[in-house]
Design an enzyme around this catalytic site. Structure first.
Site, PDB file in Angstrom:
ATOM      1  N   CYS A  13      35.397  46.922  46.324  1.00 34.58           N
ATOM      2  CA  CYS A  13      35.321  48.374  46.123  1.00 34.58           C
ATOM      3  C   CYS A  13      33.962  48.662  45.498  1.00 34.58           C
ATOM      4  O   CYS A  13      33.062  47.838  45.556  1.00 34.58           O
ATOM      5  CB  CYS A  13      36.486  48.897  45.276  1.00 34.58           C
ATOM      6  SG  CYS A  13      36.356  48.590  43.499  1.00 34.58           S
ATOM      7  N   ASN A  15      33.239  48.888  42.236  1.00 31.48           N
ATOM      8  CA  ASN A  15      32.985  47.871  41.233  1.00 31.48           C
ATOM      9  C   ASN A  15      34.056  47.676  40.176  1.00 31.48           C
ATOM     10  O   ASN A  15      34.573  46.592  40.067  1.00 31.48           O
ATOM     11  CB  ASN A  15      31.645  48.086  40.534  1.00 31.48           C
ATOM     12  CG  ASN A  15      30.976  46.786  40.166  1.00 31.48           C
ATOM     13  OD1 ASN A  15      31.619  45.781  39.998  1.00 31.48           O
ATOM     14  ND2 ASN A  15      29.681  46.802  40.075  1.00 31.48           N
ATOM     15  N   CYS A  17      37.032  49.568  39.163  1.00 28.11           N
ATOM     16  CA  CYS A  17      38.342  50.226  39.116  1.00 28.11           C
ATOM     17  C   CYS A  17      39.364  49.559  40.028  1.00 28.11           C
ATOM     18  O   CYS A  17      40.269  48.878  39.572  1.00 28.11           O
ATOM     19  CB  CYS A  17      38.218  51.709  39.465  1.00 28.11           C
ATOM     20  SG  CYS A  17      37.252  52.675  38.281  1.00 28.11           S
ATOM     21  N   ARG A  18      39.224  49.752  41.320  1.00 28.57           N
ATOM     22  CA  ARG A  18      40.275  49.350  42.257  1.00 28.57           C
ATOM     23  C   ARG A  18      40.344  47.856  42.522  1.00 28.57           C
ATOM     24  O   ARG A  18      41.427  47.261  42.467  1.00 28.57           O
ATOM     25  CB  ARG A  18      40.102  50.110  43.579  1.00 28.57           C
ATOM     26  CG  ARG A  18      40.279  51.599  43.416  1.00 28.57           C
ATOM     27  CD  ARG A  18      39.818  52.364  44.631  1.00 28.57           C
ATOM     28  NE  ARG A  18      38.349  52.288  44.753  1.00 28.57           N
ATOM     29  CZ  ARG A  18      37.657  52.776  45.764  1.00 28.57           C
ATOM     30  NH1 ARG A  18      38.278  53.361  46.769  1.00 28.57           N
ATOM     31  NH2 ARG A  18      36.343  52.691  45.792  1.00 28.57           N
ATOM     32  N   SER A  19      39.222  47.229  42.851  1.00 25.10           N
ATOM     33  CA  SER A  19      39.295  45.804  43.203  1.00 25.10           C
ATOM     34  C   SER A  19      39.734  44.927  42.029  1.00 25.10           C
ATOM     35  O   SER A  19      40.507  43.983  42.249  1.00 25.10           O
ATOM     36  CB  SER A  19      37.993  45.304  43.834  1.00 25.10           C
ATOM     37  OG  SER A  19      36.900  45.454  42.981  1.00 25.10           O
ATOM     38  N   ASP A 129      39.439  56.112  44.892  1.00 25.92           N
ATOM     39  CA  ASP A 129      38.772  55.717  43.657  1.00 25.92           C
ATOM     40  C   ASP A 129      39.260  56.608  42.515  1.00 25.92           C
ATOM     41  O   ASP A 129      39.093  57.826  42.569  1.00 25.92           O
ATOM     42  CB  ASP A 129      37.263  55.852  43.826  1.00 25.92           C
ATOM     43  CG  ASP A 129      36.474  55.251  42.677  1.00 25.92           C
ATOM     44  OD1 ASP A 129      37.081  54.895  41.636  1.00 25.92           O
ATOM     45  OD2 ASP A 129      35.247  55.133  42.812  1.00 25.92           O
TER      46      ASP A 129
END
Length: 157
Positions: A13, A15, A17-19, A129
């Protein structure tokens, strides 16, 4: 490590948050399922923002609320990742485009690049995001990651 695990993937992603949430969720599921030693699990960014940083504090709080810890530090997806990982699972169309463009610079890359949301049984293809959102947005990302990671793990086991 005495042997190379047979399955590998990296979540991608922007950076922080999601991954990292997806990585932590999948590691917990694989650990609880007794199959974590069969996997190499990582996450990386499509950008170079926040390299070396911890995940967003709201994401960490969300994970802790669900009993999950992570020691993730932001890193960027590298050209080597396209050869060393079987799967690169990303969160939205922008990530997908960035990763496919970067993959073109790697001769004969082997990683399968796809949206993590393509595994969602509720058919929510995009994992939005939550960076500019609220705690509830991070919770939604967590819930999507749980559904998608469970389906991915079942499909690849």
């Amino acid at each position: 490590v005495l042997y190379m695990p047979s399955k590998s993937f990296v979540f991608g992603c922007w950076n922080i948050c999601r991954s990292p949430i997806a990585e932590a969720v999948f590691k917990k599921m694989a650990t609880d399922g007794g199959v974590v030693d069969q996997w190499i699990i990582d996450s990386g960014a499509t950008s170079d923002w926040n390299l070396g940083s911890l995940p967003d504090a709201r994401g960490l709080a969300c994970l802790r609320k669900h009993g999950i810890d992570t020691d993730h530090r932001a890193r960027q997806v590298t050209k080597e990742d396209f050869m060393s990982f079987e799967h690169i699972l990303c969160m939205d169309e922008s990530n997908l485009s960035d990763l496919k463009r970067k993959a073109k610079s790697v001769k004969d890359y082997t990683a399968k690049i796809e949206l993590l949301g393509s595994y969602d049984p509720q058919k929510q293809l995009i994992i939005q995001d939550p960076y500019y959102g609220s705690d509830e947005d991070f919770e939604k990302v967590y819930e999507q990651c749980v559904r998608c990671c469970k389906a991915f793990l079942e499909k690849t086991s």
